[in-house]
Design an enzyme around this catalytic site. Structure first.
Site, PDB file in Angstrom:
ATOM      1  N   ASN A 118      28.467  27.419 -27.939  1.00 26.96           N
ATOM      2  CA  ASN A 118      27.941  28.619 -28.609  1.00 26.96           C
ATOM      3  C   ASN A 118      26.848  28.592 -29.403  1.00 26.96           C
ATOM      4  O   ASN A 118      26.259  29.725 -29.637  1.00 26.96           O
ATOM      5  CB  ASN A 118      29.379  28.977 -29.481  1.00 26.96           C
ATOM      6  CG  ASN A 118      29.743  27.060 -30.675  1.00 26.96           C
ATOM      7  OD1 ASN A 118      29.214  26.297 -30.239  1.00 26.96           O
ATOM      8  ND2 ASN A 118      30.422  27.634 -32.156  1.00 26.96           N
ATOM      9  N   GLU A 178      34.455  17.577 -35.265  1.00 24.00           N
ATOM     10  CA  GLU A 178      34.479  19.351 -35.393  1.00 24.00           C
ATOM     11  C   GLU A 178      35.083  19.930 -34.403  1.00 24.00           C
ATOM     12  O   GLU A 178      34.092  19.729 -33.581  1.00 24.00           O
ATOM     13  CB  GLU A 178      32.907  19.534 -35.591  1.00 24.00           C
ATOM     14  CG  GLU A 178      31.823  18.540 -37.023  1.00 24.00           C
ATOM     15  CD  GLU A 178      33.059  18.950 -38.463  1.00 24.00           C
ATOM     16  OE1 GLU A 178      33.928  19.354 -38.437  1.00 24.00           O
ATOM     17  OE2 GLU A 178      32.913  17.655 -38.687  1.00 24.00           O
ATOM     18  N   CYS A 226      32.892  28.996 -34.717  1.00 22.88           N
ATOM     19  CA  CYS A 226      34.187  27.811 -35.327  1.00 22.88           C
ATOM     20  C   CYS A 226      34.658  29.298 -36.397  1.00 22.88           C
ATOM     21  O   CYS A 226      35.908  28.270 -37.294  1.00 22.88           O
ATOM     22  CB  CYS A 226      34.234  27.032 -34.623  1.00 22.88           C
ATOM     23  SG  CYS A 226      32.794  26.001 -35.794  1.00 22.88           S
ATOM     24  N   GLU A 249      30.411  16.717 -41.663  1.00 26.48           N
ATOM     25  CA  GLU A 249      29.553  16.323 -41.380  1.00 26.48           C
ATOM     26  C   GLU A 249      28.197  16.941 -42.858  1.00 26.48           C
ATOM     27  O   GLU A 249      28.885  17.594 -43.898  1.00 26.48           O
ATOM     28  CB  GLU A 249      29.049  16.854 -40.210  1.00 26.48           C
ATOM     29  CG  GLU A 249      29.637  17.004 -38.864  1.00 26.48           C
ATOM     30  CD  GLU A 249      29.089  17.562 -38.118  1.00 26.48           C
ATOM     31  OE1 GLU A 249      29.027  18.524 -37.359  1.00 26.48           O
ATOM     32  OE2 GLU A 249      28.883  16.780 -36.479  1.00 26.48           O
TER      33      GLU A 249
HETATM   34  O1  TXE Z   1      34.185  23.023 -25.072  1.00 20.82           O
HETATM   35  P1  TXE Z   1      34.388  21.580 -24.574  1.00 20.82           P
HETATM   36  P2  TXE Z   1      34.892  24.699 -23.302  1.00 20.82           P
HETATM   37  C1  TXE Z   1      36.735  25.820 -28.384  1.00 20.82           C
HETATM   38  C2  TXE Z   1      37.587  27.352 -27.682  1.00 20.82           C
HETATM   39  C3  TXE Z   1      36.783  27.951 -26.669  1.00 20.82           C
HETATM   40  C4  TXE Z   1      37.483  25.629 -25.996  1.00 20.82           C
HETATM   41  C5  TXE Z   1      37.108  24.864 -24.740  1.00 20.82           C
HETATM   42  O2  TXE Z   1      38.490  27.481 -28.233  1.00 20.82           O
HETATM   43  O3  TXE Z   1      37.609  28.242 -26.066  1.00 20.82           O
HETATM   44  O4  TXE Z   1      37.165  25.354 -27.034  1.00 20.82           O
HETATM   45  O5  TXE Z   1      35.916  25.562 -24.707  1.00 20.82           O
HETATM   46  C6  TXE Z   1      31.784  17.621 -23.383  1.00 20.82           C
HETATM   47  N1  TXE Z   1      34.404  13.477 -22.362  1.00 20.82           N
HETATM   48  N2  TXE Z   1      35.735  25.547 -28.942  1.00 20.82           N
HETATM   49  O6  TXE Z   1      36.245  24.030 -22.488  1.00 20.82           O
HETATM   50  O7  TXE Z   1      35.458  21.643 -23.175  1.00 20.82           O
HETATM   51  C7  TXE Z   1      31.600  19.297 -22.549  1.00 20.82           C
HETATM   52  O8  TXE Z   1      30.779  18.694 -21.477  1.00 20.82           O
HETATM   53  C8  TXE Z   1      33.256  14.109 -23.409  1.00 20.82           C
HETATM   54  C9  TXE Z   1      35.229  25.400 -30.320  1.00 20.82           C
HETATM   55  O9  TXE Z   1      34.151  24.835 -23.452  1.00 20.82           O
HETATM   56  O10 TXE Z   1      35.809  21.426 -25.976  1.00 20.82           O
HETATM   57  C10 TXE Z   1      29.983  19.591 -24.054  1.00 20.82           C
HETATM   58  O11 TXE Z   1      29.114  18.902 -24.415  1.00 20.82           O
HETATM   59  N3  TXE Z   1      32.600  14.768 -23.826  1.00 20.82           N
HETATM   60  C11 TXE Z   1      34.596  25.572 -29.987  1.00 20.82           C
HETATM   61  C12 TXE Z   1      31.408  19.539 -25.549  1.00 20.82           C
HETATM   62  O12 TXE Z   1      32.027  18.902 -25.240  1.00 20.82           O
HETATM   63  C13 TXE Z   1      33.035  15.678 -23.807  1.00 20.82           C
HETATM   64  C14 TXE Z   1      32.445  25.061 -29.043  1.00 20.82           C
HETATM   65  C15 TXE Z   1      32.525  20.540 -25.627  1.00 20.82           C
HETATM   66  O13 TXE Z   1      33.117  21.121 -24.823  1.00 20.82           O
HETATM   67  C16 TXE Z   1      34.314  16.013 -22.818  1.00 20.82           C
HETATM   68  C17 TXE Z   1      33.158  24.999 -27.961  1.00 20.82           C
HETATM   69  C18 TXE Z   1      35.232  15.256 -22.170  1.00 20.82           C
HETATM   70  N4  TXE Z   1      36.389  14.001 -21.490  1.00 20.82           N
HETATM   71  C19 TXE Z   1      34.634  24.922 -28.205  1.00 20.82           C
HETATM   72  N5  TXE Z   1      35.071  17.020 -22.175  1.00 20.82           N
HETATM   73  C20 TXE Z   1      33.945  25.278 -32.341  1.00 20.82           C
HETATM   74  N6  TXE Z   1      34.747  25.114 -32.748  1.00 20.82           N
HETATM   75  O14 TXE Z   1      32.516  25.189 -32.251  1.00 20.82           O
HETATM   76  C21 TXE Z   1      34.428  18.149 -22.522  1.00 20.82           C
HETATM   77  N7  TXE Z   1      33.056  17.053 -23.174  1.00 20.82           N
END
Ligand code: TXE
Length: 481
Positions: free
Chosen positions: A151, A249, A283, A462
């Site tokens: 994001n 986070e 977020c 953080e």
């Molecule tokens: O995020 P992911 P996604 C929320 C938002 C969104 C939901 C899913 O609601 O719809 O999360 O989003 C890495 N081991 N937020 O699926 O999966 C991934 O490659 C290690 C909130 O896109 O959490 C990426 O680099 N790493 C939010 C990172 O984790 C792993 C921001 C985030 O991806 C992994 C984004 C694993 N097993 C989404 N699986 C906020 N709070 O700011 C994934 N990743």
């Protein structure tokens, strides 16, 4: 030939071991525009070897020298501001205007902030008169993993790696596979700035593959992660039994509480921003608006009117206020929540649909900003993170009820409170269970303050010294007098 986004390992840009690449989409056009390295545990292993090799010299380097190198990186971001802002917009769908003034601007600030903070970092001493002196030293923790979401791509990536590098750690970074471009451009800037080989390594690829390999690697001693709560749980489940230090986070479902005695115009203007900035993909967005009953009708009417006036469109147009959603899958997920809200009895006052553009953006993933009323605080729409341009508005009668609504979700990241009554502002701030409270403002950031959430919004903080402490390990030395 489509541009390839390569890994940055041991100071060089290299192909993934698999030789495979993933499609990288431009969400405002709905088409593939570059290819990103599909890395696996072999690439992570190479990166860890490089980082471990670089650690002794980097951690022992005089702080002043590390600062100079990091400041050069920040200056290069400033030099390339326009190029990076455009790249972020093409990769994520956000407007160039937002990328310029928020994402890329903050990426340079993050690096400058920590580069100039580390020379001021001091440790504590505890003197027991006539008996002993204890002093506490802090050492960089070693090779660390920094995993960031899509994001705010370069913004959140640098928010993690800057304190890690400034503290003397060496880093394996993994940006989101959905938005890898600016981290790739950043790796080129690190090379240009003379960052020693292996100090920062960037491994691109899927979360479940490259990301998981980082979490599982035994030589990575700490993990800093920003992303979804479900992913955070998975990461904790793997890393905790290995006794890795963890900073998580995660998501939010943030309340925006508006009392009738607020400065109406300020509350209105800022609530539009806290609802729809970056397409609601922050977020910290205030996705649940609670308005005191005697202001409710006036607020809803004006909020809906101004939401209808928001300009959704080509992210490269300077007058556009909402660009494209990050991916087709995410757009569908957000539209799914609108359908759920209807099933739950919600009334859509404006928006709720995908938007079709003309010309260049005809196949892009655009969505109307959406306002929903008529739901209770317990329904799924009001409990789950939607992460899109969707807000609900609900009336409340008393301060206690507003606090109850605010605290009714499993999340506790941020909250906004709007009132001109000073006592009430503090009283409510103390009772809302969130790591961050904004009174009469939103997203007003001071990088020295602790940043993070309670409950399922994460673990750890953080920002400021918190991040430097995270990336260092304390050792207490007791001297008997
Ligand atoms: O995020 P992911 P996604 C929320 C938002 C969104 C939901 C899913 O609601 O719809 O999360 O989003 C890495 N081991 N937020 O699926 O999966 C991934 O490659 C290690 C909130 O896109 O959490 C990426 O680099 N790493 C939010 C990172 O984790 C792993 C921001 C985030 O991806 C992994 C984004 C694993 N097993 C989404 N699986 C906020 N709070 O700011 C994934 N990743």
């Amino acid at each position: 030939m489509m541009q390839k986004i390569l890994n940055y390992i041991d100071g060089k840009l290299v192909e993934p071991k698999s030789g495979k690449y993933l499609d990288n989409y431009n969400p405002s056009e709905g088409k593939v525009y570059s290819l990103v390295a599909d890395s696996d545990e072999r690439d992570v292993s190479d990166a860890v070897i490089a980082a471990a090799k670089a650690f002794p010299a980097w951690s022992a380097m005089p702080t002043e020298e590390r600062t100079k190198i990091l400041l050069r990186v920040a200056d290069l971001i400033d030099r390339d501001l326009e190029k990076l802002a455009l790249a972020e917009s093409i990769d994520n769908g956000k407007t160039v205007k937002f990328a310029r003034s928020v994402d890329i601007y903050r990426a340079a600030s993050n690096i400058r902030f920590y580069a100039t903070a580390s020379p001021h970092f001091a440790s504590e001493a505890h003197v027991n008169e006539g008996d002993s002196v204890n002093y506490t030293t802090r050492f960089p923790i070693g090779v660390v993993g920094c995993i960031s979401p899509w994001n705010l791509p370069l913004y959140l990536f640098t928010w993690k790696i800057a304190p890690a590098l400034a503290a003397g750690c060496t880093v394996i970074g993994k940006p989101s596979e959905l938005t890898p471009m600016t981290a790739f451009l950043f790796s080129q800037l690190c090379i240009e700035a003379g960052l020693p080989a292996g100090v920062l390594n960037i491994v691109h690829g899927l979360g479940g593959k490259a990301g998981q390999a980082i979490i599982e690697h035994p030589e990575i001693t700490a993990i800093s992660f920003t992303g979804g709560t479900v992913t955070g749980k998975k990461i904790a489940a793997t890393a905790a039994p290995m006794f890795k230090k963890l900073s998580l986070e995660l998501g939010g479902k943030n309340p925006n509480i508006i009392f009738a005695d607020c400065d109406f115009e300020q509350a209105m203007k800022t609530s539009l921003l806290s609802s729809f900035s970056n397409q609601g993909e922050i977020c910290l967005c205030g996705s649940r608006i609670f308005v005191e009953r005697n202001l409710y009708n006036k607020f809803v009417e004006e909020f809906v009117k101004r939401t209808k006036e928001l300009n959704v469109g080509d992210p490269q147009n300077e007058t556009t206020q909402l660009g494209a959603m990050v991916s087709e899958a995410h757009l569908k997920k957000v539209l799914g929540y609108v359908a759920l809200a209807k099933e739950e009895g919600g009334k859509i006052l404006t928006g709720g649909n995908q938007l079709k553009m003309e010309g260049r953006c005809a196949n892009g993933y655009f969505m109307e900003p959406t306002v929903i009323v008529g739901l209770n605080e317990k329904c799924r729409t009001n409990q789950e993170e939607i992460f899109g341009p969707v807000v609900t508005i609900m009336p409340f009668d008393t301060e206690e009820q507003a606090i109850g609504f605010a605290n009714s979700t499993p999340y506790g990241l941020a909250a906004s409170i709007w009132t001109e009554n000073l006592k009430r502002a503090h009283r409510v701030a103390h009772q809302v269970k969130s790591g961050i409270i904004w009174i009469n403002c939103w997203l007003h950031r001071d990088l020295r303050t602790p940043f993070g959430g309670m409950k399922q919004s994460g673990a750890g903080r953080e920002g400021g010294w918190e991040a430097i402490r995270f990336f260092t390990e304390a050792k207490n030395v007791c001297v008997k007098l």
